[in-house]
Scaffold this active site. Structure first.
Site, PDB file in Angstrom:
ATOM      1  N   CYS A 259       0.204   5.086   6.836  1.00 41.29           N
ATOM      2  CA  CYS A 259      -0.441   4.903   8.148  1.00 41.29           C
ATOM      3  C   CYS A 259       0.566   4.220   9.084  1.00 41.29           C
ATOM      4  O   CYS A 259       0.977   3.078   8.807  1.00 41.29           O
ATOM      5  CB  CYS A 259      -1.695   4.055   8.005  1.00 41.29           C
ATOM      6  SG  CYS A 259      -2.783   4.625   6.670  1.00 41.29           S
TER       7      CYS A 259
ATOM      8  N   CYS B 185     -19.342  -6.683   3.736  1.00 39.33           N
ATOM      9  CA  CYS B 185     -18.694  -5.430   4.114  1.00 39.33           C
ATOM     10  C   CYS B 185     -17.403  -5.338   3.305  1.00 39.33           C
ATOM     11  O   CYS B 185     -16.794  -6.368   2.997  1.00 39.33           O
ATOM     12  CB  CYS B 185     -18.398  -5.436   5.611  1.00 39.33           C
ATOM     13  SG  CYS B 185     -17.515  -3.966   6.171  1.00 39.33           S
TER      14      CYS B 185
ATOM     15  N   ARG C 193     -18.007  -2.579  18.063  1.00 37.83           N
ATOM     16  CA  ARG C 193     -17.219  -3.810  17.875  1.00 37.83           C
ATOM     17  C   ARG C 193     -15.913  -3.777  18.684  1.00 37.83           C
ATOM     18  O   ARG C 193     -15.122  -2.833  18.568  1.00 37.83           O
ATOM     19  CB  ARG C 193     -16.916  -4.042  16.390  1.00 37.83           C
ATOM     20  CG  ARG C 193     -16.171  -5.367  16.180  1.00 37.83           C
ATOM     21  CD  ARG C 193     -15.974  -5.754  14.711  1.00 37.83           C
ATOM     22  NE  ARG C 193     -17.235  -5.808  14.024  1.00 37.83           N
ATOM     23  CZ  ARG C 193     -17.541  -5.092  12.945  1.00 37.83           C
ATOM     24  NH1 ARG C 193     -16.643  -4.291  12.423  1.00 37.83           N
ATOM     25  NH2 ARG C 193     -18.721  -5.188  12.392  1.00 37.83           N
TER      26      ARG C 193
ATOM     27  N   CYS D 255       0.340   0.545  10.326  1.00 36.69           N
ATOM     28  CA  CYS D 255      -0.072  -0.517   9.415  1.00 36.69           C
ATOM     29  C   CYS D 255       1.084  -1.321   8.799  1.00 36.69           C
ATOM     30  O   CYS D 255       1.972  -0.767   8.137  1.00 36.69           O
ATOM     31  CB  CYS D 255      -0.917   0.068   8.290  1.00 36.69           C
ATOM     32  SG  CYS D 255      -1.621  -1.239   7.244  1.00 36.69           S
TER      33      CYS D 255
ATOM     34  N   CYS E 104     -19.596   1.714   8.585  1.00 32.18           N
ATOM     35  CA  CYS E 104     -18.846   1.085   9.669  1.00 32.18           C
ATOM     36  C   CYS E 104     -17.636   1.991   9.893  1.00 32.18           C
ATOM     37  O   CYS E 104     -16.784   2.122   9.003  1.00 32.18           O
ATOM     38  CB  CYS E 104     -18.397  -0.317   9.253  1.00 32.18           C
ATOM     39  SG  CYS E 104     -17.273  -1.080  10.438  1.00 32.18           S
TER      40      CYS E 104
ATOM     41  N   CYS F   8     -16.181  -9.481   5.780  1.00 35.17           N
ATOM     42  CA  CYS F   8     -15.611  -8.154   5.463  1.00 35.17           C
ATOM     43  C   CYS F   8     -14.333  -8.320   4.648  1.00 35.17           C
ATOM     44  O   CYS F   8     -13.375  -8.947   5.097  1.00 35.17           O
ATOM     45  CB  CYS F   8     -15.328  -7.418   6.764  1.00 35.17           C
ATOM     46  SG  CYS F   8     -14.655  -5.788   6.480  1.00 35.17           S
TER      47      CYS F   8
ATOM     48  N   CYS G 206       0.834  -1.215   0.000  1.00 30.33           N
ATOM     49  CA  CYS G 206       0.000   0.000   0.000  1.00 30.33           C
ATOM     50  C   CYS G 206       0.871   1.269   0.000  1.00 30.33           C
ATOM     51  O   CYS G 206       1.833   1.368   0.760  1.00 30.33           O
ATOM     52  CB  CYS G 206      -0.912  -0.024   1.224  1.00 30.33           C
ATOM     53  SG  CYS G 206      -2.044   1.378   1.251  1.00 30.33           S
TER      54      CYS G 206
HETATM   55  N1  SAM Z   1      -6.597   0.307   3.083  1.00 27.87           N
HETATM   56  C1  SAM Z   1      -7.896   0.631   3.495  1.00 27.87           C
HETATM   57  C2  SAM Z   1      -7.931   1.835   4.378  1.00 27.87           C
HETATM   58  O1  SAM Z   1      -7.019   2.072   5.147  1.00 27.87           O
HETATM   59  O2  SAM Z   1      -8.916   2.581   4.299  1.00 27.87           O
HETATM   60  C3  SAM Z   1      -8.627  -0.498   4.180  1.00 27.87           C
HETATM   61  C4  SAM Z   1      -7.913  -1.460   5.087  1.00 27.87           C
HETATM   62  S1  SAM Z   1      -7.229  -0.790   6.578  1.00 27.87           S
HETATM   63  C5  SAM Z   1      -6.115  -2.031   7.078  1.00 27.87           C
HETATM   64  C6  SAM Z   1      -8.591  -0.766   7.701  1.00 27.87           C
HETATM   65  C7  SAM Z   1      -8.359  -0.281   9.104  1.00 27.87           C
HETATM   66  O3  SAM Z   1      -7.685  -1.267   9.880  1.00 27.87           O
HETATM   67  C8  SAM Z   1      -7.527   0.944   9.330  1.00 27.87           C
HETATM   68  O4  SAM Z   1      -8.193   2.135   9.060  1.00 27.87           O
HETATM   69  C9  SAM Z   1      -7.200   0.851  10.808  1.00 27.87           C
HETATM   70  O5  SAM Z   1      -8.205   1.485  11.577  1.00 27.87           O
HETATM   71  C10 SAM Z   1      -7.212  -0.657  11.051  1.00 27.87           C
HETATM   72  N2  SAM Z   1      -5.852  -1.144  11.331  1.00 27.87           N
HETATM   73  C11 SAM Z   1      -4.863  -1.311  10.432  1.00 27.87           C
HETATM   74  N3  SAM Z   1      -3.733  -1.739  11.032  1.00 27.87           N
HETATM   75  C12 SAM Z   1      -4.017  -1.847  12.351  1.00 27.87           C
HETATM   76  C13 SAM Z   1      -3.252  -2.233  13.492  1.00 27.87           C
HETATM   77  N4  SAM Z   1      -1.970  -2.555  13.401  1.00 27.87           N
HETATM   78  N5  SAM Z   1      -3.869  -2.227  14.697  1.00 27.87           N
HETATM   79  C14 SAM Z   1      -5.169  -1.885  14.800  1.00 27.87           C
HETATM   80  N6  SAM Z   1      -5.926  -1.502  13.759  1.00 27.87           N
HETATM   81  C15 SAM Z   1      -5.369  -1.473  12.553  1.00 27.87           C
HETATM   82  C1  DTB Z   2     -11.332  -2.413  11.622  1.00 30.16           C
HETATM   83  O1  DTB Z   2     -11.753  -1.426  12.269  1.00 30.16           O
HETATM   84  N1  DTB Z   2     -10.388  -3.246  12.040  1.00 30.16           N
HETATM   85  C2  DTB Z   2     -10.108  -4.252  11.046  1.00 30.16           C
HETATM   86  C3  DTB Z   2     -11.147  -3.921   9.932  1.00 30.16           C
HETATM   87  N2  DTB Z   2     -11.771  -2.743  10.426  1.00 30.16           N
HETATM   88  C4  DTB Z   2     -10.722  -3.806   8.549  1.00 30.16           C
HETATM   89  C5  DTB Z   2      -8.699  -4.345  10.638  1.00 30.16           C
HETATM   90  C6  DTB Z   2      -7.741  -4.624  11.763  1.00 30.16           C
HETATM   91  C7  DTB Z   2      -6.408  -4.823  11.198  1.00 30.16           C
HETATM   92  C8  DTB Z   2      -5.374  -5.195  12.201  1.00 30.16           C
HETATM   93  C9  DTB Z   2      -4.024  -5.348  11.596  1.00 30.16           C
HETATM   94  C10 DTB Z   2      -3.895  -6.423  10.544  1.00 30.16           C
HETATM   95  O2  DTB Z   2      -4.376  -7.557  10.773  1.00 30.16           O
HETATM   96  O3  DTB Z   2      -3.281  -6.157   9.509  1.00 30.16           O
HETATM   97 FE1  SF4 Z   3      -2.817   1.231   3.358  1.00 37.15          FE
HETATM   98 FE2  SF4 Z   3      -2.756   0.135   5.745  1.00 37.15          FE
HETATM   99 FE3  SF4 Z   3      -3.228   2.730   5.507  1.00 37.15          FE
HETATM  100 FE4  SF4 Z   3      -5.089   0.942   4.696  1.00 37.15          FE
HETATM  101  S1  SF4 Z   3      -4.375   1.278   6.784  1.00 37.15           S
HETATM  102  S2  SF4 Z   3      -4.399   2.789   3.597  1.00 37.15           S
HETATM  103  S3  SF4 Z   3      -3.756  -0.698   3.977  1.00 37.15           S
HETATM  104  S4  SF4 Z   3      -1.320   1.693   4.948  1.00 37.15           S
END
Ligand code: SAM
Ligand code: DTB
Ligand code: SF4
Length: 351
Positions: free
Chosen positions: A86, A157, A289, A89, A217, A126, A82
């Site tokens: 973030c 979702c 959730r 992430c 959501c 989802c 990606c």
């Molecule tokens: N890439 C898309 C976006 O960011 O909009 C969708 C997938 S993204 C992984 C969805 C959500 O997962 C993020 O907005 C964040 O709130 C959550 N998330 C991602 N990494 C995480 C982590 N290490 N711990 C907790 N929540 C996480």
């Molecule tokens: C949300 O609020 N939490 C989920 C889902 N929506 C997409 C994602 C959590 C991701 C945690 C880190 C990972 O597994 O990569």
């Molecule tokens: Fe990309 Fe992760 Fe950010 Fe979603 S949360 S936009 S997958 S870097």
């Protein structure tokens, strides 16, 4: 009088007289409001723990069966690579983690995973993609997945990054039920976490999703080094939207080696429970959730979250790229607590 009683009595002189606090009786009625002030939200966080939990549980019972939770399973249909930054992430291309850049999953594989999730008891599926925003071809491919999963009789979702109004409409047309797009934190703290897209970008996507008739959501993450005011502001922003999100995921940061937030101070379990309880009181008719982070939580902490009004979980051994409790472990926990899965809202011939 023993020493402890003496010191408690002496201590009492130092405690300032209690100010008029929130009207707990009125909050327990669970009236849906979108006119909360930040001061009101802060006052909820400052309540004695027992008052907060009792009020949250009472508000919860106005809208929900207290012994039922909604069950979602996640699948990362496009993992890694990606371009966004973030800092929590593991899927960002900017950080060295053990996540690879995989292509979009084949439709058959997605359907197989959804069927498995359904057989294990999930009612919502989802699909997540590590995109900044989807391209037209990608929306078409996701739409095929949405149709196929909906045909299994599951709620659908997707979380695909930023959407334009017409993309949200296309997903709605394909039969998508929910779109997940998190605010993550307060607007102030957000700037320290992500630089490649703004808070306003997120609010715009949420508006497009709502306007297309998709259910929203939207939630956030705690434990990213934010202050108490940031958690209050995040919940205030969610609870003062024109309509509360139908689903509010509260994630605890899952720390992943290689990401900038790895090594952040561990988040206090009781503060996590407070976050759930305040979300429940502010958005009494929404599903709250208990999302990422359960691997690091004891059964007792999770039980307190359910008491505080959490009524949804991610179920299955994987979130997107990180671990989640095994399904049999969750079934055992639900058994111990007398919690049942909430019935699916979908009624199709195949369900
Ligand atoms: N890439 C898309 C976006 O960011 O909009 C969708 C997938 S993204 C992984 C969805 C959500 O997962 C993020 O907005 C964040 O709130 C959550 N998330 C991602 N990494 C995480 C982590 N290490 N711990 C907790 N929540 C996480
Ligand atoms: C949300 O609020 N939490 C989920 C889902 N929506 C997409 C994602 C959590 C991701 C945690 C880190 C990972 O597994 O990569
Ligand atoms: Fe990309 Fe992760 Fe950010 Fe979603 S949360 S936009 S997958 S870097």
């Amino acid at each position: 009088m023993d020493g402890t009683q003496q010191s408690l009595q002496q201590g009492r002189n130092d405690i300032p007289a209690q100010q008029t606090g929130p009207d707990l009786e009125s909050l327990a009625q669970g009236t849906v409001r979108t006119d909360w002030t930040v001061a009101e939200v802060r006052a909820l966080f400052e309540l004695p723990f027992n008052d907060l939990l009792h009020t949250a549980q009472r508000a919860h019972r106005q809208h929900f069966d207290p012994n039922a939770i909604q069950i979602s399973t996640l699948l990362s249909v496009k993992t890694g690579g990606c371009p966004e930054d973030c800092s929590y992430c593991p899927q960002s291309v900017r950080y060295e983690t053990n996540v690879n850049n995989d292509p979009l999953m084949e439709l058959d594989e997605v359907v197989a995973q959804a069927s498995l999730a359904k057989a294990k008891g999930a009612t919502r599926f989802c699909m997540g993609a590590a995109w900044r925003s989807p391209k037209p071809k990608q929306i078409e491919q996701i739409n095929e997945m949405v149709r196929a999963v909906a045909d299994l009789g599951m709620e659908t979702c997707a979380t695909l990054g930023m959407l334009k109004p017409e993309q949200a409409e296309q997903l709605k047309e394909a039969g998508l039920d929910y779109y997940n797009h998190n605010l993550d934190t307060s607007e102030r703290h957000y700037k320290k976490i992500i630089t490649t897209r703004t808070y306003q970008h997120r609010l715009d996507t949420l508006e497009a999703v709502r306007d297309a008739g998709l259910k929203v959501c939207c939630g956030g993450i705690v434990g990213m080094g934010e202050e108490a005011i940031d958690r209050a502001e995040l919940l205030h922003t969610l609870a003062t939207m024109v309509e509360h999100p139908g689903s509010v995921p509260i994630n605890q940061l899952v720390q992943v080696e290689g990401t900038p937030l790895d090594g952040t101070e561990a988040f206090d379990a009781l503060d996590f429970v407070r976050m759930i309880a305040v979300a429940r009181i502010l958005m009494p008719a929404s599903h709250v959730r208990l999302s990422a982070g359960r691997e690091d939580m004891s059964d007792a902490t999770q039980a307190l979250c359910f008491l505080a009004g959490a009524n949804s979980i991610f179920y299955g051994e994987k979130l997107l790229t990180t671990a989640n409790p095994a399904a049999d472990k969750d079934r055992a926990l639900m058994g111990k607590l007398g919690i049942q899965p909430e019935p699916c809202t979908k009624s199709t011939s195949s369900s």
